[in-house]
Write a protein that holds these residues in place. Structure first.
Motif, mmCIF file in Angstrom:
data_model
loop_
_atom_site.group_PDB
_atom_site.id
_atom_site.type_symbol
_atom_site.label_atom_id
_atom_site.label_comp_id
_atom_site.label_asym_id
_atom_site.label_seq_id
_atom_site.Cartn_x
_atom_site.Cartn_y
_atom_site.Cartn_z
ATOM 1 N N SER A 19 23.061 39.855 42.268
ATOM 2 C CA SER A 19 23.881 38.996 43.125
ATOM 3 C C SER A 19 25.036 39.804 43.711
ATOM 4 C CB SER A 19 24.401 37.796 42.327
ATOM 5 O OG SER A 19 25.140 38.240 41.213
ATOM 6 N N LYS A 20 25.745 39.200 44.615
ATOM 7 C CA LYS A 20 26.794 39.901 45.362
ATOM 8 C C LYS A 20 28.023 40.181 44.506
ATOM 9 C CE LYS A 20 25.018 38.472 49.758
ATOM 10 N NZ LYS A 20 25.202 37.689 50.989
ATOM 11 N N ILE A 21 28.946 40.943 45.079
ATOM 12 C CA ILE A 21 30.076 41.371 44.250
ATOM 13 C C ILE A 21 31.044 40.224 43.948
ATOM 14 C CG2 ILE A 21 31.344 42.308 46.254
ATOM 15 C CD1 ILE A 21 32.430 44.484 44.268
ATOM 16 N N PHE A 22 31.149 39.245 44.875
ATOM 17 C CA PHE A 22 32.089 38.149 44.611
ATOM 18 C C PHE A 22 31.455 36.762 44.721
ATOM 19 C CE2 PHE A 22 34.886 41.545 46.458
ATOM 20 C CZ PHE A 22 35.473 41.911 45.249
ATOM 21 N N SER A 23 30.144 36.721 44.958
ATOM 22 C CA SER A 23 29.488 35.398 45.023
ATOM 23 C C SER A 23 28.141 35.479 44.306
ATOM 24 C CB SER A 23 29.284 34.951 46.474
ATOM 25 O OG SER A 23 28.100 35.514 47.021
ATOM 26 N N GLN A 36 20.956 33.964 52.686
ATOM 27 C CA GLN A 36 21.562 34.441 51.437
ATOM 28 C C GLN A 36 23.062 34.675 51.602
ATOM 29 O OE1 GLN A 36 17.492 36.605 49.860
ATOM 30 N NE2 GLN A 36 19.229 37.868 50.437
ATOM 31 N N ALA A 37 23.669 33.778 52.344
ATOM 32 C CA ALA A 37 25.117 33.864 52.528
ATOM 33 C C ALA A 37 25.733 32.570 52.027
ATOM 34 C CB ALA A 37 25.445 34.084 54.001
ATOM 35 N N SER A 38 26.547 32.680 51.002
ATOM 36 C CA SER A 38 27.180 31.490 50.438
ATOM 37 C C SER A 38 28.412 31.134 51.281
ATOM 38 C CB SER A 38 27.600 31.766 49.006
ATOM 39 O OG SER A 38 28.637 32.733 49.029
ATOM 40 N N LEU A 39 29.035 30.054 50.932
ATOM 41 C CA LEU A 39 30.264 29.655 51.654
ATOM 42 C C LEU A 39 31.296 30.777 51.582
ATOM 43 C CD1 LEU A 39 30.529 25.921 50.502
ATOM 44 C CD2 LEU A 39 29.787 26.803 52.736
ATOM 45 N N LEU A 40 31.332 31.440 50.450
ATOM 46 C CA LEU A 40 32.300 32.533 50.302
ATOM 47 C C LEU A 40 31.969 33.678 51.252
ATOM 48 C CD1 LEU A 40 34.539 33.550 47.917
ATOM 49 C CD2 LEU A 40 32.749 35.276 47.805
ATOM 50 N N ASP A 41 30.659 34.050 51.301
ATOM 51 C CA ASP A 41 30.251 35.151 52.177
ATOM 52 C C ASP A 41 30.501 34.785 53.649
ATOM 53 O OD1 ASP A 41 29.230 36.430 49.886
ATOM 54 O OD2 ASP A 41 27.337 35.355 50.087
ATOM 55 N N LEU A 42 30.484 33.493 53.956
ATOM 56 C CA LEU A 42 30.715 33.041 55.329
ATOM 57 C C LEU A 42 32.199 32.969 55.654
ATOM 58 C CD1 LEU A 42 28.107 30.135 55.403
ATOM 59 C CD2 LEU A 42 27.940 32.281 56.641
ATOM 60 N N THR A 47 37.347 28.829 49.464
ATOM 61 C CA THR A 47 36.443 29.423 48.476
ATOM 62 C C THR A 47 37.183 30.538 47.738
ATOM 63 O OG1 THR A 47 35.621 30.942 50.159
ATOM 64 C CG2 THR A 47 34.334 28.945 49.778
ATOM 65 N N LEU A 48 36.771 30.773 46.510
ATOM 66 C CA LEU A 48 37.428 31.815 45.714
ATOM 67 C C LEU A 48 36.395 32.800 45.162
ATOM 68 C CD1 LEU A 48 40.074 29.786 43.699
ATOM 69 C CD2 LEU A 48 40.527 31.557 45.412
ATOM 70 N N ASP A 269 45.798 51.136 61.017
ATOM 71 C CA ASP A 269 46.634 50.295 60.169
ATOM 72 C C ASP A 269 45.856 49.047 59.788
ATOM 73 O OD1 ASP A 269 48.465 48.972 58.768
ATOM 74 O OD2 ASP A 269 50.013 48.950 60.318
ATOM 75 N N TYR A 270 45.337 49.067 58.602
ATOM 76 C CA TYR A 270 44.543 47.943 58.130
ATOM 77 C C TYR A 270 45.385 46.936 57.340
ATOM 78 C CZ TYR A 270 40.375 50.638 59.378
ATOM 79 O OH TYR A 270 39.404 51.331 60.043
ATOM 80 N N ARG A 271 46.667 47.225 57.219
ATOM 81 C CA ARG A 271 47.563 46.321 56.468
ATOM 82 C C ARG A 271 46.939 45.936 55.122
ATOM 83 N NH1 ARG A 271 51.658 44.805 59.852
ATOM 84 N NH2 ARG A 271 51.257 45.447 61.983
ATOM 85 N N TYR A 272 46.601 46.951 54.393
ATOM 86 C CA TYR A 272 46.081 46.706 53.034
ATOM 87 C C TYR A 272 47.116 45.962 52.206
ATOM 88 C CZ TYR A 272 42.142 50.102 53.087
ATOM 89 O OH TYR A 272 40.976 50.777 53.297
ATOM 90 N N PHE A 273 46.696 45.000 51.430
ATOM 91 C CA PHE A 273 47.582 44.454 50.381
ATOM 92 C C PHE A 273 46.716 43.888 49.260
ATOM 93 C CE2 PHE A 273 46.993 40.894 53.324
ATOM 94 C CZ PHE A 273 46.681 39.838 52.469
ATOM 95 N N PRO A 274 47.230 43.862 48.062
ATOM 96 C CA PRO A 274 46.434 43.390 46.925
ATOM 97 C C PRO A 274 45.924 41.983 47.183
ATOM 98 C CG PRO A 274 48.445 44.431 46.158
ATOM 99 C CD PRO A 274 48.565 44.336 47.651
ATOM 100 N N CYS A 275 44.646 41.773 46.886
ATOM 101 C CA CYS A 275 44.041 40.469 47.155
ATOM 102 C C CYS A 275 44.604 39.441 46.177
ATOM 103 C CB CYS A 275 42.525 40.542 47.011
ATOM 104 S SG CYS A 275 41.741 38.956 47.331
ATOM 105 N N PRO A 276 45.266 38.400 46.708
ATOM 106 C CA PRO A 276 45.883 37.414 45.799
ATOM 107 C C PRO A 276 44.849 36.560 45.063
ATOM 108 C CG PRO A 276 46.132 36.745 48.094
ATOM 109 C CD PRO A 276 45.513 38.104 48.121
ATOM 110 N N ASP A 277 43.606 36.599 45.522
ATOM 111 C CA ASP A 277 42.573 35.774 44.882
ATOM 112 C C ASP A 277 41.916 36.464 43.690
ATOM 113 O OD1 ASP A 277 43.006 33.821 46.722
ATOM 114 O OD2 ASP A 277 41.290 34.358 48.000
ATOM 115 N N LEU A 278 42.182 37.736 43.523
ATOM 116 C CA LEU A 278 41.511 38.489 42.449
ATOM 117 C C LEU A 278 42.533 39.131 41.526
ATOM 118 C CD1 LEU A 278 38.801 40.131 44.698
ATOM 119 C CD2 LEU A 278 38.255 38.781 42.661
#
Ligand code: ADP
Ligand code: MG
Length: 481
Positions: A19-23, A36-42, A47-48, A269-278
């Protein structure tokens, strides 16, 4: 001017989790688009993500295999950019605290020398979806089945200095990840994709020149071509009085040409920042140790074992041990026929040539290990000559049946029965009186050379089916006697 090329690689390795890395969606390829795309992948709001533990385990296995430091704590960040195949508007990746730091990969180069390439780091991230430009009447289709497939991106130090070294690195990494069973290694499906960074500098110079990055090469051959071309291009630019511009390039395998994709005027500049969901990922020492005790045999160890256990040359051992599938095939042939040297010769010779020409993986070889073993056995037991064996191999390759069936149906059994063979030898001697007279008058040294003529004639008469040992014996008797 004597130029030195400097090359660093960034490699995207698709991890073969189910399965996928986060879904929980499947990562299998070939399904209906977007099935094979869940709500999260979409990228649906609300979604978390939930981290797939297997993706982390596979990354740790890679870290152990390349002697890297495995971060006890790593952090997922959002890399923000817009693209139609990235509906969330960001890719979940790692930047400041990746899962793997350092490490090295040793290369066995074609000239027999060894070289170590240092790795900078490797980080976990998710793959994007695919934009489909065909079949949509001037519009673009979006397939998000691949979105969220786990990737580990391996970033090397700029330690390589030729296309050959870069390809050796790529091949070794391929061998390692397939041996670890963390990636299926299917480059035609994009399971491994290479970005090559290339610069040049006057030999002896320490500082790095301005580099270009050629993206998304998905075969060793294209990679080699792209690097060769790029080194040449840069030398031409600089020797023509120009300067290499830092840019991203795209290589077209069909035309062998690369073109500028975008020029890097300043850092992206991708404006990286720590993902608040993980949450930050904490890896316990005990988990690392558990994975360490469960490590499969790696290409370097296998190479050594093959050389020792089977008495193979370093060269043969190297070719056979790199890919897990090749190694397994070799060991299956040896288990059946007991002749490692012949197995090595066939696999590295005839079989490799056929597989390469057809761009076929050894797993899909039309001649399986049991059939190859049987061919080797039939030479050993005198049923066929080694020359005819090639013919049998070819027929098996074309799907004519098992080796024994082919030998039977094509009437390829070696002629050892001295009755019939003797008649043919007598005939050859009778048909060539001048050569026979010449032979008998010659000294021993000359005779040795002339003997081959008679062997050739007998082989011709028997369609190559005569047992060479018998032919030699009979001819020797009749010519000398
Ligand atoms: P970025 O942050 O732009 O991705 P990195 O410093 O992370 O750049 O380097 C990316 C890759 O490019 C690495 O594999 C590195 O070894 C390689 N690289 C960096 N500078 C050079 C250079 N001057 N010539 C060749 N390769 C380089
Ligand atoms: Mg980079």
């Amino acid at each position: 001017m004597n130029w030195e090329a400097v090359i660093g690689l960034e490699v995207h390795v698709q991890l073969n989790t189910r399965s996928k890395i986060f879904s929980g969606s499947s990562t299998a390829v070939g399904a209906e688009p977007n099935s094979q795309a869940s709500l999260l992948d979409l990228g649906m709001p609300g979604t978390l993500p939930v981290l797939n533990r297997e993706a982390v385990n596979k990354a740790v296995r890679l870290g152990l295999a390349i002697d890297a430091r495995i971060s006890r704590r790593c952090v997922f960040e959002r890399k923000n950019y817009f693209y139609p195949d990235l509906p969330k508007g960001y890719q979940t990746s790692q930047l400041a605290e990746p899962i793997i730091l350092g490490g090295e990969i040793s290369l066995n180069l074609e000239d027999g020398s060894e070289k170590t390439v240092r790795l900078h780091h490797a980080h976990l991230e998710e793959d994007a979806g695919k934009s489909l430009h065909e079949d949509f009447h001037g519009m673009t289709g979006i397939d998000l089945n691949r979105a969220g497939t786990p990737l580990i991106e391996v970033v090397s130090e700029p330690d390589m200095h030729s296309a050959a070294e870069a390809v050796a690195f790529a091949r070794k990494l391929h061998a390692i990840v397939t041996s670890l069973d963390i990636c299926d290694g299917d480059m035609s499906q994009g399971s491994m994709r290479f970005d090559v960074n290339v610069s040049i500098r006057p030999r002896g110079e320490q500082t790095l020149g301005t580099r270009t990055e050629t993206k998304n090469l998905n075969s060793f051959r294209f990679m080699e071509m792209a690097i060769h071309r790029e080194i040449e291009r840069q030398i031409e630019v600089v020797e023509g009085g120009g300067e290499v511009v830092q840019e991203t390039r795209l290589f077209n395998g069909e035309t062998g040409q690369a073109r500028t994709m975008r020029i890097k005027e300043e850092a992206d500049d991708y404006r990286y920042f720590p993902c608040p969901d993980l949450l930050p990922v904490v890896i316990e020492e005990a988990d690392i140790e558990a994975l360490r005790t469960d490590m499969p045999e790696l290409p370097d160890a296998r190479r050594e074992r093959f050389a020792q256990q089977y008495g193979l040359s370093d060269y043969d051992a190297g070719l056979l041990s790199g890919e897990r599938a090749t190694a397994a095939y070799f060991e299956a042939v040896v288990a059946e026929c007991g002749d490692a040297k012949q197995a090595a010769n066939w696999i590295n010779g005839e079989l490799a040539a056929r597989l390469n020409a057809g761009e076929i993986g050894i797993k899909d070889s039309p001649v399986n290990s049991a059939s190859l073993a049987r061919i080797i056995e039939r030479v050993a037991d005198g049923t066929i000559s080694s020359k005819i064996a090639k013919q049998v191999f070819e027929a098996c390759w074309q799907g004519e049946g098992s080796p024994d069936e082919v030998i039977e149906s094509r009437g390829l059994k070696q002629m050892s029965d001295s009755g019939e063979l003797e008649r043919i030898v007598d005939q050859v001697i009778a048909d060539n009186p001048d050569q026979v007279a010449g032979y008998r008058a010659a000294d021993e040294k000359k005779q040795k050379k002339m003997f081959g003529f008679f062997v050739g004639q007998v082989m011709k008469q028997t369609g190559g089916k005569a047992n060479p040992r018998e032919v030699n014996r009979l001819l020797g008797e009749k010519l000398d006697g």
